[in-house]
Design a protein around this motif. Structure first.
Motif, PDB file in Angstrom:
ATOM      1  N   PRO A   1     104.614 -21.709 -17.733  1.00 25.37           N
ATOM      2  CA  PRO A   1     105.839 -22.148 -18.863  1.00 25.37           C
ATOM      3  C   PRO A   1     105.764 -22.359 -20.158  1.00 25.37           C
ATOM      4  N   ALA A   2     106.840 -21.987 -20.664  1.00 27.12           N
ATOM      5  CA  ALA A   2     106.882 -22.244 -22.126  1.00 27.12           C
ATOM      6  C   ALA A   2     107.649 -23.239 -22.611  1.00 27.12           C
ATOM      7  N   ALA A   3     107.623 -23.814 -23.937  1.00 35.05           N
ATOM      8  CA  ALA A   3     107.985 -24.987 -24.306  1.00 35.05           C
ATOM      9  C   ALA A   3     109.668 -24.864 -24.399  1.00 35.05           C
ATOM     10  N   ASN A   4     109.959 -23.697 -25.078  1.00 34.06           N
ATOM     11  CA  ASN A   4     111.387 -23.337 -25.373  1.00 34.06           C
ATOM     12  C   ASN A   4     112.203 -22.566 -24.538  1.00 34.06           C
ATOM     13  N   SER A   5     113.332 -22.309 -24.901  1.00 31.69           N
ATOM     14  CA  SER A   5     114.099 -21.649 -24.018  1.00 31.69           C
ATOM     15  C   SER A   5     113.598 -20.182 -24.049  1.00 31.69           C
ATOM     16  N   GLY A   6     114.275 -19.305 -23.518  1.00 33.38           N
ATOM     17  CA  GLY A   6     113.747 -17.531 -23.324  1.00 33.38           C
ATOM     18  C   GLY A   6     114.209 -17.202 -24.837  1.00 33.38           C
ATOM     19  N   SER A   7     115.091 -17.886 -25.360  1.00 36.38           N
ATOM     20  CA  SER A   7     115.485 -17.307 -27.049  1.00 36.38           C
ATOM     21  C   SER A   7     114.396 -17.658 -27.760  1.00 36.38           C
ATOM     22  N   GLY A   8     113.474 -18.457 -27.495  1.00 38.99           N
ATOM     23  CA  GLY A   8     112.224 -18.855 -28.599  1.00 38.99           C
ATOM     24  C   GLY A   8     112.796 -19.902 -29.550  1.00 38.99           C
ATOM     25  N   LYS A   9     114.081 -20.131 -29.502  1.00 38.40           N
ATOM     26  CA  LYS A   9     114.397 -21.154 -30.327  1.00 38.40           C
ATOM     27  C   LYS A   9     114.518 -22.632 -29.761  1.00 38.40           C
ATOM     28  N   THR A  10     114.157 -23.525 -30.532  1.00 37.32           N
ATOM     29  CA  THR A  10     113.993 -24.940 -30.148  1.00 37.32           C
ATOM     30  C   THR A  10     115.185 -25.652 -29.798  1.00 37.32           C
ATOM     31  N   PRO A  11     115.614 -26.297 -28.503  1.00 37.02           N
ATOM     32  CA  PRO A  11     116.784 -26.869 -28.140  1.00 37.02           C
ATOM     33  C   PRO A  11     117.230 -27.899 -28.996  1.00 37.02           C
ATOM     34  N   SER A  12     118.434 -28.083 -29.396  1.00 41.85           N
ATOM     35  CA  SER A  12     118.637 -29.308 -30.237  1.00 41.85           C
ATOM     36  C   SER A  12     120.425 -29.617 -29.920  1.00 41.85           C
ATOM     37  N   GLY A  13     120.861 -30.734 -30.430  1.00 44.27           N
ATOM     38  CA  GLY A  13     122.128 -31.019 -30.316  1.00 44.27           C
ATOM     39  C   GLY A  13     122.465 -31.836 -29.145  1.00 44.27           C
ATOM     40  N   ALA A  14     123.737 -30.928 -28.508  1.00 47.85           N
ATOM     41  CA  ALA A  14     124.213 -31.685 -27.269  1.00 47.85           C
ATOM     42  C   ALA A  14     124.736 -30.609 -26.210  1.00 47.85           C
ATOM     43  N   ILE A  15     124.668 -30.984 -25.058  1.00 44.98           N
ATOM     44  CA  ILE A  15     125.579 -30.175 -23.964  1.00 44.98           C
ATOM     45  C   ILE A  15     126.506 -30.738 -23.054  1.00 44.98           C
ATOM     46  N   THR A  16     127.529 -30.072 -22.480  1.00 52.37           N
ATOM     47  CA  THR A  16     128.213 -30.704 -21.693  1.00 52.37           C
ATOM     48  C   THR A  16     127.781 -29.954 -20.361  1.00 52.37           C
ATOM     49  N   VAL A  17     127.553 -30.713 -19.318  1.00 49.15           N
ATOM     50  CA  VAL A  17     127.292 -30.105 -17.861  1.00 49.15           C
ATOM     51  C   VAL A  17     128.431 -30.527 -16.958  1.00 49.15           C
ATOM     52  N   TYR A  18     129.283 -29.433 -16.432  1.00 48.83           N
ATOM     53  CA  TYR A  18     130.108 -29.692 -15.339  1.00 48.83           C
ATOM     54  C   TYR A  18     129.415 -29.937 -14.018  1.00 48.83           C
ATOM     55  N   ASN A  19     129.196 -31.065 -13.440  1.00 54.22           N
ATOM     56  CA  ASN A  19     128.299 -31.467 -12.459  1.00 54.22           C
ATOM     57  C   ASN A  19     129.029 -31.711 -11.393  1.00 54.22           C
ATOM     58  N   ALA A  20     128.510 -30.754 -10.244  1.00 50.37           N
ATOM     59  CA  ALA A  20     129.183 -30.898  -8.951  1.00 50.37           C
ATOM     60  C   ALA A  20     127.796 -31.330  -7.811  1.00 50.37           C
TER      61      ALA A  20
ATOM     62  N   GLU B   1     115.605 -37.297 -18.292  1.00 51.49           N
ATOM     63  CA  GLU B   1     114.225 -36.671 -18.484  1.00 51.49           C
ATOM     64  C   GLU B   1     114.405 -35.571 -19.650  1.00 51.49           C
ATOM     65  N   PHE B   2     115.410 -34.897 -19.487  1.00 49.90           N
ATOM     66  CA  PHE B   2     115.605 -33.567 -20.417  1.00 49.90           C
ATOM     67  C   PHE B   2     115.924 -34.303 -21.769  1.00 49.90           C
ATOM     68  N   THR B   3     116.580 -35.363 -22.103  1.00 56.86           N
ATOM     69  CA  THR B   3     117.047 -35.801 -23.302  1.00 56.86           C
ATOM     70  C   THR B   3     115.643 -36.165 -23.910  1.00 56.86           C
ATOM     71  N   LYS B   4     114.638 -37.010 -23.011  1.00 57.49           N
ATOM     72  CA  LYS B   4     113.620 -37.655 -23.388  1.00 57.49           C
ATOM     73  C   LYS B   4     112.868 -36.631 -24.020  1.00 57.49           C
ATOM     74  N   LYS B   5     112.614 -35.477 -23.414  1.00 56.38           N
ATOM     75  CA  LYS B   5     111.675 -34.513 -23.886  1.00 56.38           C
ATOM     76  C   LYS B   5     112.111 -33.744 -24.988  1.00 56.38           C
ATOM     77  N   THR B   6     113.501 -33.479 -25.072  1.00 55.97           N
ATOM     78  CA  THR B   6     113.900 -32.498 -26.184  1.00 55.97           C
ATOM     79  C   THR B   6     114.948 -33.285 -27.332  1.00 55.97           C
ATOM     80  N   GLY B   7     115.610 -34.572 -27.192  1.00 55.10           N
ATOM     81  CA  GLY B   7     116.398 -34.990 -27.976  1.00 55.10           C
ATOM     82  C   GLY B   7     117.791 -34.549 -27.631  1.00 55.10           C
ATOM     83  N   VAL B   8     118.109 -33.509 -26.803  1.00 55.40           N
ATOM     84  CA  VAL B   8     119.344 -33.050 -26.591  1.00 55.40           C
ATOM     85  C   VAL B   8     120.138 -34.121 -25.844  1.00 55.40           C
TER      86      VAL B   8
END
Ligand code: FE2
Length: 348
Positions: A29-48, A60-67
């Motif tokens: 497993p790698a720490a970052n996304s496949g782009s190699g960039k560190t995730p930051s900021g905010a995302i909107t999830v359409y959740n069904a 848990e994701f927010t705790k790990k990344t701050g996103v």
């Protein structure tokens, strides 16, 4: 059926290979996304998906990344259709579903971006489409919940198709308006074809009683209003783990034998092409399918099946491999055709 069809053998070999591959890749497993960039900021999830499950993933994701993760909750067809309508104007970064037909709906509108290779490598091939434009994130099994005081074990149907028999008239329930049940019908359509499916749906209309929601179906079976109901397994396990008041008088019947009634539905996740924050969106999907995300499925009380990163199911569940589910390409399940056929049968 006395012979094993060639496609099944081929698919089963593919599945074994996929499991072997996933076994290797999950170790890196790698720490970052496949782009190699560190995730930051905010995302909107359409959740069904179920809100509680996705909220646990998001926290848990927010705790790990701050996103920061904002959920917009709805059901599969509602949010799928909304994404298609919104097109490039959609504020969504990620779409998560309960069942794969809604993923296909959005994918057919060409709204998904390819999922990062590192994420796909965590998920066996059996639980994602070969296109790589979305991935499985969890799975759920079709079951027949029954009330043993109203139906004996020897009377249980050996196939979901048997519920079309006159002997089942007035004796079973389902929630036909829900995406869960419609996914089961889409599996039947893929396995048995249009003619057999529409004739089964016509008999269903004669035989079954409609309730709204799987929990309501289970409650009715538990209360002795109806002997049996087609639901997904986790409603039952969730109730057993809680007060048990809506399942005390019920048992589960698994169809197995690659029957349409043994259908295991793949919940999907994908990143929108128009995502404002693709780096964090890809990282979220990688987190969900990674060990930490799949562990939440194992221990978080959702009772849905983990499908990735070699994480086993909650001990209370029958192992996924023992369900003997039919082998299906999750991207081939056709929700539009299913709603047409169910409308024609007078079920919607
Ligand atoms: Fe559900």
């Amino acid at each position: 059926m006395n012979t094993t069809p060639k496609w099944f053998v081929a698919a089963a070999i593919g599945l074994t290979t996929a499991i072997a591959l996933a076994g290797c890749s999950a170790a890196t497993p790698a720490a970052n996304s496949g782009s190699g960039k560190t995730p930051s900021g905010a995302i909107t999830v359409y959740n069904a998906q179920h809100e509680e499950l996705t909220q646990a993933w998001a926290d848990e994701f927010t705790k790990k990344t701050g996103v920061t993760v904002t959920l917009r909750n709805g059901d599969d067809p509602e949010l799928g259709n909304q994404l298609v309508q919104e097109g490039s104007a959609s504020p969504a970064d990620v779409f998560l579903t309960e069942n794969s037909p809604a993923m296909s709906l959005v994918d057919n509108a060409q709204l998904f971006s390819p999922v990062d290779a590192a994420t796909l490598a965590q998920v066996p091939e059996a639980y994602r489409p070969s296109s790589g434009r979305w991935t499985g994130i969890a799975a759920r099994s079709t079951v027949l919940a029954y009330n043993p005081s109203l139906v004996s074990e020897s009377q249980l149907p050996s196939s979901l198709l048997d519920l079309a028999d006159a002997s089942w008239k007035g004796r079973w329930a389902a929630s036909p308006s829900g995406a869960d049940f419609q996914a089961i019908v889409s599996a039947m359509l893929a396995l048995k074809g249009e003619k057999a499916t529409s004739s089964w749906l016509a008999s269903m209309k004669e035989n079954f009683t409609a309730y709204k929601g799987n929990s309501t179906v289970m409650k009715a079976v538990n209360a002795g209003q109806i002997p049996a109901g087609v639901i997904y397994h986790y409603y039952w396990f969730g109730d057993r783990a809680g007060t048990g008041e809506n399942s005390n008088n019920t048992k589960l019947h698994y169809f197995k034998n690659q029957d349409p009634g043994a259908f295991v539905s793949t919940s999907g996740g994908g990143v929108l092409k128009t995502a404002k924050n693709p780096v964090a969106a890809q990282a979220f999907l990688k987190f969900i399918t990674g060990k930490a995300g799949q562990d939440i499925l194992q221990t978080g009380g959702s009772f849905e099946y983990p499908v990735a990163s070699d994480v086993a199911a909650d001990k209370a569940l029958l192992p996924l491999v023992d369900l003997n589910a039919p082998v299906l390409d999750p991207s081939k399940l056709d929700s539009r055709k299913v709603t047409d056929l169910m409308t024609q049968a007078g079920l919607l």
